[in-house]
Design a protein around this motif. Sequence first.
Motif, PDB file in Angstrom:
ATOM      1  N   TYR A 165    -110.017 100.454 -41.822  1.00 39.44           N
ATOM      2  CA  TYR A 165    -108.743  99.914 -41.320  1.00 39.44           C
ATOM      3  C   TYR A 165    -108.910  99.290 -39.939  1.00 39.44           C
ATOM      4  CZ  TYR A 165    -105.623 101.769 -44.913  1.00 39.44           C
ATOM      5  OH  TYR A 165    -104.965 101.995 -46.088  1.00 39.44           O
ATOM      6  N   GLY A 166    -108.355  98.076 -39.780  1.00 38.76           N
ATOM      7  CA  GLY A 166    -108.250  97.451 -38.472  1.00 38.76           C
ATOM      8  C   GLY A 166    -106.963  97.893 -37.791  1.00 38.76           C
ATOM      9  N   ARG A 167    -106.659  97.294 -36.653  1.00 36.98           N
ATOM     10  CA  ARG A 167    -105.506  97.751 -35.861  1.00 36.98           C
ATOM     11  C   ARG A 167    -104.286  96.837 -35.962  1.00 36.98           C
ATOM     12  NH1 ARG A 167    -107.481  99.729 -30.030  1.00 36.98           N
ATOM     13  NH2 ARG A 167    -105.311 100.451 -30.023  1.00 36.98           N
ATOM     14  N   GLN A 168    -104.402  95.723 -36.682  1.00 30.60           N
ATOM     15  CA  GLN A 168    -103.273  94.817 -36.814  1.00 30.60           C
ATOM     16  C   GLN A 168    -102.372  95.262 -37.964  1.00 30.60           C
ATOM     17  OE1 GLN A 168    -102.307  92.173 -34.849  1.00 30.60           O
ATOM     18  NE2 GLN A 168    -100.460  92.215 -36.103  1.00 30.60           N
ATOM     19  N   LEU A 169    -101.100  95.480 -37.678  1.00 32.61           N
ATOM     20  CA  LEU A 169    -100.113  95.863 -38.688  1.00 32.61           C
ATOM     21  C   LEU A 169     -98.981  94.841 -38.669  1.00 32.61           C
ATOM     22  CD1 LEU A 169     -98.657  97.812 -40.679  1.00 32.61           C
ATOM     23  CD2 LEU A 169     -97.759  99.008 -38.667  1.00 32.61           C
ATOM     24  N   ASP A 170     -98.709  94.235 -39.806  1.00 28.15           N
ATOM     25  CA  ASP A 170     -97.596  93.296 -39.932  1.00 28.15           C
ATOM     26  C   ASP A 170     -96.461  93.941 -40.724  1.00 28.15           C
ATOM     27  OD1 ASP A 170     -99.094  91.494 -38.553  1.00 28.15           O
ATOM     28  OD2 ASP A 170     -98.958  89.890 -40.036  1.00 28.15           O
ATOM     29  N   PHE A 171     -95.231  93.614 -40.351  1.00 27.37           N
ATOM     30  CA  PHE A 171     -94.080  94.234 -41.010  1.00 27.37           C
ATOM     31  C   PHE A 171     -92.841  93.365 -40.827  1.00 27.37           C
ATOM     32  CE2 PHE A 171     -94.374  95.828 -36.698  1.00 27.37           C
ATOM     33  CZ  PHE A 171     -93.074  95.805 -36.223  1.00 27.37           C
ATOM     34  N   PHE A 203    -103.213 104.072 -41.193  1.00 31.42           N
ATOM     35  CA  PHE A 203    -104.531 103.529 -40.854  1.00 31.42           C
ATOM     36  C   PHE A 203    -105.601 104.616 -40.840  1.00 31.42           C
ATOM     37  CE2 PHE A 203    -102.501 104.642 -36.819  1.00 31.42           C
ATOM     38  CZ  PHE A 203    -103.476 105.398 -36.192  1.00 31.42           C
ATOM     39  N   GLY A 204    -105.200 105.878 -41.021  1.00 32.79           N
ATOM     40  CA  GLY A 204    -106.165 106.979 -41.063  1.00 32.79           C
ATOM     41  C   GLY A 204    -105.838 108.122 -40.135  1.00 32.79           C
ATOM     42  N   SER A 205    -104.647 108.111 -39.530  1.00 32.98           N
ATOM     43  CA  SER A 205    -104.277 109.175 -38.602  1.00 32.98           C
ATOM     44  C   SER A 205    -104.147 110.518 -39.315  1.00 32.98           C
ATOM     45  CB  SER A 205    -102.943 108.844 -37.918  1.00 32.98           C
ATOM     46  OG  SER A 205    -102.497 109.928 -37.125  1.00 32.98           O
ATOM     47  N   THR A 217     -93.070  90.176 -38.133  1.00 32.21           N
ATOM     48  CA  THR A 217     -93.793  90.367 -36.881  1.00 32.21           C
ATOM     49  C   THR A 217     -94.964  91.318 -37.095  1.00 32.21           C
ATOM     50  OG1 THR A 217     -93.500  90.861 -34.531  1.00 32.21           O
ATOM     51  CG2 THR A 217     -92.335  92.287 -36.092  1.00 32.21           C
ATOM     52  N   GLY A 218     -95.600  91.712 -36.003  1.00 31.74           N
ATOM     53  CA  GLY A 218     -96.739  92.614 -36.112  1.00 31.74           C
ATOM     54  C   GLY A 218     -97.076  93.231 -34.773  1.00 31.74           C
ATOM     55  N   VAL A 219     -97.854  94.296 -34.817  1.00 30.52           N
ATOM     56  CA  VAL A 219     -98.288  94.981 -33.604  1.00 30.52           C
ATOM     57  C   VAL A 219     -99.767  95.328 -33.726  1.00 30.52           C
ATOM     58  CG1 VAL A 219     -96.035  95.995 -33.078  1.00 30.52           C
ATOM     59  CG2 VAL A 219     -97.651  97.259 -34.521  1.00 30.52           C
ATOM     60  N   TYR A 220    -100.390  95.536 -32.579  1.00 30.30           N
ATOM     61  CA  TYR A 220    -101.748  96.047 -32.493  1.00 30.30           C
ATOM     62  C   TYR A 220    -101.602  97.553 -32.340  1.00 30.30           C
ATOM     63  CZ  TYR A 220    -106.707  95.768 -31.173  1.00 30.30           C
ATOM     64  OH  TYR A 220    -108.083  95.890 -31.139  1.00 30.30           O
ATOM     65  N   THR A 221    -101.828  98.290 -33.398  1.00 28.34           N
ATOM     66  CA  THR A 221    -101.466  99.709 -33.439  1.00 28.34           C
ATOM     67  C   THR A 221    -102.264 100.547 -32.452  1.00 28.34           C
ATOM     68  OG1 THR A 221    -102.997 100.062 -35.284  1.00 28.34           O
ATOM     69  CG2 THR A 221    -100.710  99.660 -35.834  1.00 28.34           C
ATOM     70  N   SER A 222    -101.592 101.545 -31.920  1.00 32.13           N
ATOM     71  CA  SER A 222    -102.220 102.493 -31.013  1.00 32.13           C
ATOM     72  C   SER A 222    -103.019 103.516 -31.811  1.00 32.13           C
ATOM     73  CB  SER A 222    -101.140 103.198 -30.191  1.00 32.13           C
ATOM     74  OG  SER A 222    -101.660 104.326 -29.523  1.00 32.13           O
ATOM     75  N   PHE A 238     -93.028  97.910 -43.935  1.00 30.55           N
ATOM     76  CA  PHE A 238     -94.403  97.765 -43.466  1.00 30.55           C
ATOM     77  C   PHE A 238     -95.214  97.119 -44.589  1.00 30.55           C
ATOM     78  CE2 PHE A 238     -92.532 101.333 -41.142  1.00 30.55           C
ATOM     79  CZ  PHE A 238     -92.641 100.804 -39.857  1.00 30.55           C
ATOM     80  N   LEU A 239     -95.920  96.056 -44.266  1.00 34.74           N
ATOM     81  CA  LEU A 239     -96.534  95.210 -45.285  1.00 34.74           C
ATOM     82  C   LEU A 239     -98.025  95.451 -45.475  1.00 34.74           C
ATOM     83  CD1 LEU A 239     -94.728  91.871 -44.328  1.00 34.74           C
ATOM     84  CD2 LEU A 239     -94.244  93.327 -46.321  1.00 34.74           C
ATOM     85  N   TYR A 240     -98.804  95.265 -44.416  1.00 36.09           N
ATOM     86  CA  TYR A 240    -100.262  95.361 -44.580  1.00 36.09           C
ATOM     87  C   TYR A 240    -100.945  95.581 -43.232  1.00 36.09           C
ATOM     88  CZ  TYR A 240     -99.129  90.477 -43.599  1.00 36.09           C
ATOM     89  OH  TYR A 240     -98.586  89.343 -43.061  1.00 36.09           O
ATOM     90  N   HIS A 241    -102.077  96.263 -43.324  1.00 33.12           N
ATOM     91  CA  HIS A 241    -102.968  96.475 -42.193  1.00 33.12           C
ATOM     92  C   HIS A 241    -104.189  95.585 -42.344  1.00 33.12           C
ATOM     93  CE1 HIS A 241    -101.393 100.404 -40.496  1.00 33.12           C
ATOM     94  NE2 HIS A 241    -101.933  99.850 -39.429  1.00 33.12           N
ATOM     95  N   SER A 242    -104.730  95.132 -41.220  1.00 34.09           N
ATOM     96  CA  SER A 242    -105.966  94.349 -41.272  1.00 34.09           C
ATOM     97  C   SER A 242    -107.128  95.238 -41.720  1.00 34.09           C
ATOM     98  CB  SER A 242    -106.270  93.732 -39.905  1.00 34.09           C
ATOM     99  OG  SER A 242    -106.378  94.729 -38.910  1.00 34.09           O
TER     100      SER A 242
END
Length: 533
Positions: free
Chosen positions: A283-289, A335-337, A436-441, A498-502
């Motif tokens: 999993y990458g850190r980009q999440l679009d939603f 993402f794996g938390s 939109t999207g965020v760079y997840t923490s 929530f749509l997809y993670h990179s």
Amino acid sequence: MKSNIIKYMFIIVVIVLLSISAYTLYGKKEEKPQISKEEKENTSETQIITNIRIPVVNFDTINPIISRNQNIQDISRLIYEPLLNLDKDYKIELCLAKEWSKVSPTSYIVKLKENIKWQDNNKLIAKDIQFTIDRIKELNTNSIYAWNVKEVVSVEVIDELTIRINLDKEVPFFEYNLTFPIISSKYYENEDFLNTSKNITPPGTGKFKVIEENGGIALKQNKDWWNLKNEELKLEQIYINKYDNMGEAYNAFKIGNIDILNTQSVNIEEYIGTLGYRAKEYYGRQLDFIAFNMENQVLSNIEVRQAINSTIDKKNIVSAIYRDKYYVSEFPLDFGSYIHEKGKIFQIHDKDKAKEYLVNNGWEYKSKKWRKVVNYRAQKIELNLVVNSSNERRMQVAENIKLQLEGIGIQINIIKATDIQYQKYLENKNYDMILTGVYTSYSPDLTTYFGKNNLANFNNDEVNSIMQEINNITDEKLLKEKYIRLEEIYTEQIPYIFLYHSKNTLICSPKLIGDIQPNTYNLFFNIDTWYRE
């Protein structure tokens, strides 16, 4: 008679030859040549090579506080260590810190482990932590770790191994911010931190140390590492190969000059083909939603949000737009938390169910549109979807969503906003829906979605209460229970879709052997087991 003599002589010769052979085989001990360890490795079918080669594109400096190069940040975890580390499931674990505690909403005490030494044999002390944070604060946005210490207002050295970190406001899960690399204050004493030649090989406390070799940089195993558990590590050295661009790095991998290559590209096959390597996806850190505006008159109906959620086929989007190079997402923490149950499904794509939600809420489908009379006024489901026009992929996703929703009669108008317009939409929240999207923490903080002034204008008393509670919960079981309840409320209310993670990929040479399990925090988990054949 003569023939008999010849016959007897032949028999005697045969007996003599057999006796000599028997003596050679059994009567005399065979002397085996002595073979050195090196000769054994060279003559064995599979030779173990105790070094690997890794690339750096656009190398700047090995100093992790100054470098803005992602390759360097990955490599630096092998050399420099943080106060707190993250494991494979993004759970906090102690590293240089012996213990830590939150003593007030804006104050943390951290005690260091004893007898940890820098690779130049100086002792790790509290002043090193203070020095590192001060340097990051001075660099501000010129350091990739500026965000980690953004709210830090002061660092107090209490004693040689204890510090107090003071914040200007409460930060949820601030301990996750303490994962930046620590550098030595004594090594940089009286030096120009940015320009000193000492930045070529600064010491760390980690399992590898930086060395200069043949005009280049390499990492050598630190046999004095404080956390050394296995004295027979296979990997002795790591060579750092420098390249001007990713194209050069791809070519170097293809011809066998490097052993791994990390990439976020969705078109890997175009650069290196499909054969001759192993790909470790993670999993990458980009999440679009999609964020719904809960104050919108139509979208304030939960059934409308549920209908939209059931209609959108995320797998179709990921396949059509991203060629299955992204992961379908159900929740920000998937993402794996460790705090989120892996594989948990929140949405089932079902168009019939979507229509059922609307019918049960009093909507009627007439003339290819959903209509409803509320307070003697006719309403219809026609919504604007804002998207940033400069983001080509999201534009394609918006068109895909529009087609899917119009397939059940929900009318969508795509608002193609410029960068400036898009930012104003986000700030003012004057949209029906926004892609939109965020760079997840790395942390399980969900303030962006459920905190005050969130993107959906979502307000729920129980959620507000939970968000306050989890800031101070340290018991893992109780924390998971709170997050389960948050997920349940999300599933009921659907303020977002929530749509997809990179998806990132670590490309590995088939000759690279070992337990390779990367994540976005650390590419080199289990590197102790790696070697080349």
